[in-house]
Design an enzyme around this catalytic site. Structure first.
Site, PDB file in Angstrom:
ATOM      1  N   ALA A   1       0.833  -1.356   0.035  1.00 43.80           N
ATOM      2  CA  ALA A   1       0.175   0.021   0.072  1.00 43.80           C
ATOM      3  C   ALA A   1       0.767   1.192  -0.015  1.00 43.80           C
ATOM      4  CB  ALA A   1      -1.083  -0.066   1.234  1.00 43.80           C
TER       5      ALA A   1
ATOM      6  N   LYS B   1      15.727   0.812   5.394  1.00 43.66           N
ATOM      7  CA  LYS B   1      15.455   2.007   6.106  1.00 43.66           C
ATOM      8  C   LYS B   1      16.802   2.604   6.795  1.00 43.66           C
ATOM      9  CE  LYS B   1      11.409   2.207   4.086  1.00 43.66           C
ATOM     10  NZ  LYS B   1      11.382   2.939   2.562  1.00 43.66           N
TER      11      LYS B   1
END
Length: 322
Positions: free
Chosen positions: A193, A279
């Site tokens: 998403a 990340k």
């Protein structure tokens, strides 16, 4: 800067643009530096401009005259070749000429020298960088400079109805790692998403299984080749060898992401490809990268590791399942 210091003994660095552009001075010769870069494969270094000449800015036509005279002296390196010209300015540089005007002058000089000015697929690049007080000029191949885009800044045009800018990361990974997503058949998108990566893969003709508890963009419902699982990645299981491509761009901690991908790796075919962003929001990014790559190396051959232009506080891994 830390990565470069680990690569080169005797390195001196000075900042030309905060956090972005640095002047490297090295005791090694040019070929030795390029060989170290080829072998070391830096993650954070996106562009490497040689400095063949430099000049204190005069802020008048003498700057353009100097660039033209310098390039004429280099005609022997460029005759008969397709040559691109990159012109960049640091923020706040008083260099008075636009990139377009500078490029037009140098293109004319190239034509005089028997070279073909080229904006795409050049054999050589002429790279100009202006700071607050200095012009730097150099010539090299796109391979030596690590990119044929000015400063390594790969830019894509935003499309009408584009779901998210995250799509650019997957496009840049394709370019950087020499991939063609159309060659794959069935992709697993973990943490899909709102669907930026899923949309690109669907457009390339793949079947896509998208996993995310959040809702995907409504425009994706039109694809019959899309399967959506509104679940956490830790809650799904697939038959072995169900996919030939696995992608993941999750805003989770690196170690959590790593565990989730590893848990779903059996669903990826042997020799299958994985594209994963890591990340780097902690204080020791290089240590994080080492730990993630060490974990993934149990199941994958790591073929590429780069901080792409469209990455922010993250980097991208390109891997093949063993």
């Amino acid at each position: 800067m830390e990565e470069l210091r680990r690569l080169f003994d005797g390195l001196s660095l000075s900042q030309l643009s905060p956090g972005e552009v640095f002047l490297m001075q090295l005791p090694q010769d040019r070929e030795a530096v390029l060989q170290t870069v080829r072998e070391g494969k830096p993650i954070f270094l996106r562009h490497l401009q040689p400095v063949d000449a430099s000049r204190t800015l005069s802020l008048d036509a003498d700057d353009l005259d100097w660039l033209g005279d310098w390039l004429r002296l280099c005609r022997g390196k460029l005759a008969g070749m397709r040559v691109g010209v990159h012109v960049r300015k640091a923020d706040g540089s008083p260099y008075p000429y636009s990139a377009a005007d500078t490029r037009a002058l140098l293109d004319a000089v190239l034509a005089e020298a028997g070279a073909e000015p080229a904006h795409k697929q050049p054999d050589r690049l002429v790279s100009i960088y202006a700071t607050k007080d200095t012009l730097y000029a150099g010539i090299g191949t796109p391979e030596e400079m690590l990119s044929d885009w000015p400063g390594g800044a790969v830019r894509f045009q935003k499309e009408d109805g584009q779901i998210s800018r995250a799509k650019f990361k997957l496009l840049e990974a394709e370019r950087e790692f020499g991939l063609d997503y159309a060659n794959f058949k069935h992709a697993l998108d973990i943490g899909a998403a709102p669907g930026g990566w899923t949309s690109l893969l669907l457009e390339r003709g793949l079947k896509v299984t998208a996993v995310d508890p959040a809702e995907l963009h409504p425009s994706l419902r039109a694809y019959r080749t899309l399967t959506v699982l509104r679940k956490n990645a830790s809650e799904v299981k697939f038959d072995p060898d169900s996919f030939d491509l696995l992608v993941c761009d999750m805003s989770w901690s690196p170690m959590q992401m790593c565990r989730l991908v590893q848990d779903l790796t059996p669903a990826l075919q042997s020799g299958g490809t994985a594209i994963v962003t890591v990340k780097l929001m902690h204080r020791k990014p290089l240590q994080t990268i080492r730990e993630v790559m060490s974990r993934f190396s149990e199941q994958f051959e790591i073929l590429g590791a780069r901080q792409l232009f469209h990455n922010r506080e993250e980097m991208t891994l390109y891997m093949k399942k063993k």
